[in-house]
Write a protein that holds these residues in place. Structure first.
Motif, PDB file in Angstrom:
ATOM      1  N   SER A  24      41.593 105.704 -41.002  1.00  0.00           N
ATOM      2  CA  SER A  24      42.585 106.405 -40.174  1.00  0.00           C
ATOM      3  C   SER A  24      42.055 106.631 -38.758  1.00  0.00           C
ATOM      4  O   SER A  24      42.782 106.468 -37.774  1.00  0.00           O
ATOM      5  N   VAL A  25      40.787 106.979 -38.645  1.00  0.00           N
ATOM      6  CA  VAL A  25      40.185 107.195 -37.331  1.00  0.00           C
ATOM      7  C   VAL A  25      40.082 105.873 -36.577  1.00  0.00           C
ATOM      8  O   VAL A  25      40.370 105.796 -35.374  1.00  0.00           O
ATOM      9  N   LEU A  26      39.702 104.826 -37.268  1.00  0.00           N
ATOM     10  CA  LEU A  26      39.594 103.515 -36.648  1.00  0.00           C
ATOM     11  C   LEU A  26      40.956 103.021 -36.168  1.00  0.00           C
ATOM     12  O   LEU A  26      41.096 102.508 -35.053  1.00  0.00           O
ATOM     13  N   ARG A  27      41.967 103.195 -37.003  1.00  0.00           N
ATOM     14  CA  ARG A  27      43.323 102.769 -36.640  1.00  0.00           C
ATOM     15  C   ARG A  27      43.814 103.524 -35.406  1.00  0.00           C
ATOM     16  O   ARG A  27      44.399 102.941 -34.499  1.00  0.00           O
ATOM     17  N   THR A  28      43.557 104.818 -35.364  1.00  0.00           N
ATOM     18  CA  THR A  28      43.978 105.625 -34.221  1.00  0.00           C
ATOM     19  C   THR A  28      43.269 105.168 -32.952  1.00  0.00           C
ATOM     20  O   THR A  28      43.881 105.084 -31.889  1.00  0.00           O
ATOM     21  N   ALA A  29      41.992 104.843 -33.056  1.00  0.00           N
ATOM     22  CA  ALA A  29      41.243 104.383 -31.887  1.00  0.00           C
ATOM     23  C   ALA A  29      41.746 103.024 -31.410  1.00  0.00           C
ATOM     24  O   ALA A  29      41.876 102.792 -30.209  1.00  0.00           O
ATOM     25  N   LEU A  30      42.030 102.131 -32.338  1.00  0.00           N
ATOM     26  CA  LEU A  30      42.497 100.799 -31.955  1.00  0.00           C
ATOM     27  C   LEU A  30      43.909 100.814 -31.376  1.00  0.00           C
ATOM     28  O   LEU A  30      44.247  99.984 -30.541  1.00  0.00           O
ATOM     29  N   LEU A  31      44.707 101.763 -31.812  1.00  0.00           N
ATOM     30  CA  LEU A  31      46.101 101.805 -31.365  1.00  0.00           C
ATOM     31  C   LEU A  31      46.326 102.771 -30.210  1.00  0.00           C
ATOM     32  O   LEU A  31      47.453 103.161 -29.938  1.00  0.00           O
TER      33      LEU A  31
END
Length: 113
Positions: A37-44
């Motif tokens: 979830s943290v990775l997805r938020t950073a990428l998006l």
């Protein structure tokens, strides 16, 4: 609801250098792989963009499922004699699915405006 036109266009992606800096920060803060979830938020480019893209995806899903239910109901009505359409279980299920997906898409659409 097929082909809804009132949805806002998805936001533009973040520059590659900004995404790279965010990923570097995540790697520094986590010993193992960062949570998805943290990775997805950073990428998006943040939680707001992630929420907007998820909302558009759900709208498209309901739009597609409503179209499939509408086509299925039309095919089922054509295949049945007129006196058997009122009591047909599959036709009732398809009508209920169509109503559900239309209502869900309408609620999401109105919540985003």
């Amino acid at each position: 609801m097929t082909g809804f036109t009132g949805a806002p266009p998805p936001p533009l992606p973040a520059p590659l250098s900004l995404v790279s800096n965010r990923l570097d920060d995540l790697e520094r803060r986590h010993d193992d792989a960062p949570p998805r979830s943290v990775l997805r938020t950073a990428l998006l480019d943040g939680a707001d963009r992630h929420a907007a893209l998820a909302r558009v995806a759900v709208l498209r899903l309901h739009d597609r499922l409503a179209a499939e239910a509408r086509q299925g109901a039309a095919q089922r009505r054509r295949s049945l004699p007129a006196d058997r359409t009122a009591g047909d279980v599959w036709l009732s299920r398809l009508a209920a699915a169509l109503a559900h997906h239309r209502n869900a898409a309408s609620i999401l659409f109105l919540a985003g405006t």
